[in-house]
Design a protein around this motif. Structure first.
Motif, PDB file in Angstrom:
ATOM      1  N   TYR A 222      26.720  31.862   8.238  1.00 22.62           N
ATOM      2  CA  TYR A 222      25.878  30.879   8.933  1.00 22.62           C
ATOM      3  C   TYR A 222      26.240  30.856  10.418  1.00 22.62           C
ATOM      4  N   ASN A 223      25.562  29.956  11.156  1.00 20.52           N
ATOM      5  CA  ASN A 223      25.658  29.891  12.620  1.00 20.52           C
ATOM      6  C   ASN A 223      25.007  31.098  13.285  1.00 20.52           C
ATOM      7  N   GLY A 226      22.615  28.041  16.634  1.00 22.90           N
ATOM      8  CA  GLY A 226      23.382  26.797  16.656  1.00 22.90           C
ATOM      9  C   GLY A 226      23.641  26.331  18.065  1.00 22.90           C
ATOM     10  N   LYS A 234      20.065  28.349  10.726  1.00 25.51           N
ATOM     11  CA  LYS A 234      21.498  28.642  10.612  1.00 25.51           C
ATOM     12  C   LYS A 234      21.760  30.011  10.001  1.00 25.51           C
TER      13      LYS A 234
END
Length: 362
Positions: A222-223, A226, A234
């Motif tokens: 994820y990220n 962001g 994400k």
């Protein structure tokens, strides 16, 4: 004449033996085929989640719903003070009785203490993902041993069954020493009957660093978008599949970590603020249109104007999103899923975590 009469009898006996051998062979093939098929289709899956000390009330509310569907819980609560010693917050100590109560009620026996390389200072400031801290902790045998002693003491004091390392932004030159630290910590924990998990951020050089066997490794998938970028999900299916494929180079029991909630981008400043799924749903009521679902990521997104008439863009995950992300990881052979984090999840997301882990029969 007696000799002539014996030939048919021998032929019958031979034929019976051959038939019996063929039947035995077919039976064995059926048995082994069934076992092989079972091995291919029955896969033990594990489902874990994090609970953060600074949002422990909301986290335990979600834990009360999903605890029975988890195989482990990671309590994200161990930091460092300015002398490089472990620091456990007052909120953590306040939360632990409730966490342990829910774990016991739901036979959730595996509780991990997550240690993160954040330094907290007396003036309420902090230094997150501190690179030089890791350099000092893994520098030599003495520093590693001292750090291991502290981790084990914390686990035994609060009744954790294992430790989890979430050390990020590790310097390139520190990776060999960090791998050695993992080996030494895992060895010491095993002697105590405890387990180790290691979180890997996407930038971790797992292709060139030989990580030791023993611990479970968790890849943060994820990220993708962001606080470091403009608006977006994400994660998406391609991002998750990419990092799930990379985990084939890592020994042992691998996990893919997925993130709940989302981000709210302010068009004036360009800054993003992390929000929970519940907060995203509440903000969606300010939008002039219904949230749209992005095909590539399964994420929901919408725009709204705040009280100053400034436009915001929100991207977030719900239960449908998590389901698609889990399928993307499984498509690349990763069955074990970790969720960051328990905190105001929606009903569908909670349902995803309530599903009892176990054998998946196809």
């Amino acid at each position: 004449m007696k000799i002539a009469e014996s030939h048919p009898r021998r032929r019958v006996a031979v034929l019976s033996t051959v038939i019996a051998a063929i039947m035995l062979y077919l039976f064995i093939q059926d048995v082994f085929g069934a076992v092989k098929k079972q091995e291919e289709t029955e896969i033990i899956t594990e489902r874990s989640a994090w609970l953060a000390d600074w949002r422990w009330e909301a986290g335990t509310n979600d834990l009360e719903v999903v605890a029975g569907g988890l195989t482990s819980l990671q309590v994200f609560a161990a930091y460092f003070d300015e002398s490089d010693s472990l620091l456990l917050t007052d909120k953590f100590r306040e939360a632990m009785p409730r966490i342990k109560q829910l774990a016991e009620q739901n036979e959730l026996n595996d509780l991990y203490l997550t240690v993160v390389n954040d330094i907290k200072y007396p003036n309420d400031t902090d230094s997150q993902k501190n690179t030089s801290l890791v350099t000092r902790l893994v520098a030599d045998w003495e520093s590693r041993s001292r750090h291991i002693d502290e981790i084990i003491a914390a686990l035994e004091t609060f009744g954790f069954t294992g430790a989890e390392l979430d050390y990020e932004k590790i310097a390139e030159e520190d990776w060999p020493k960090f791998a050695q630290f993992i080996h030494e910590l895992d060895y010491r924990l095993q002697k105590k009957g405890k387990s180790l998990r290691v979180v890997l951020e996407p930038r971790a050089p797992i292709e060139r660093i030989k990580l030791p066997k023993g611990p479970a490794y968790v890849m943060m998938a994820y990220n993708l978008y962001g606080g470091h970028s403009g608006p977006g999900p994400k994660a998406d299916a391609a991002f998750i599949r990419k990092h799930a494929t990379r985990m084939k180079k890592v020994p042992g029991n691998s996990y893919i970590a997925l993130s709940s909630g989302g981000f709210d981008w302010h068009s004036g400043t360009g800054k993003a603020v992390g929000i929970t799924e519940k907060q995203a749903s509440e903000l969606a009521t300010r939008s002039e249109s219904t949230p749209e679902r992005d095909k590539a990521s399964g994420s929901l997104h919408f725009e709204y104007n705040d009280s100053d008439n400034v436009k915001h863009t929100v991207w977030y995950a719900d239960g449908t999103t998590l389901s698609q992300w889990i399928d993307a990881a499984k498509a690349k052979g990763i069955q074990n899923i970790a969720i960051w984090r328990l905190d105001e999840l929606g009903s569908e997301s909670l349902e995803q975590l309530r599903i009892q882990p176990g054998y998946k029969i196809e």
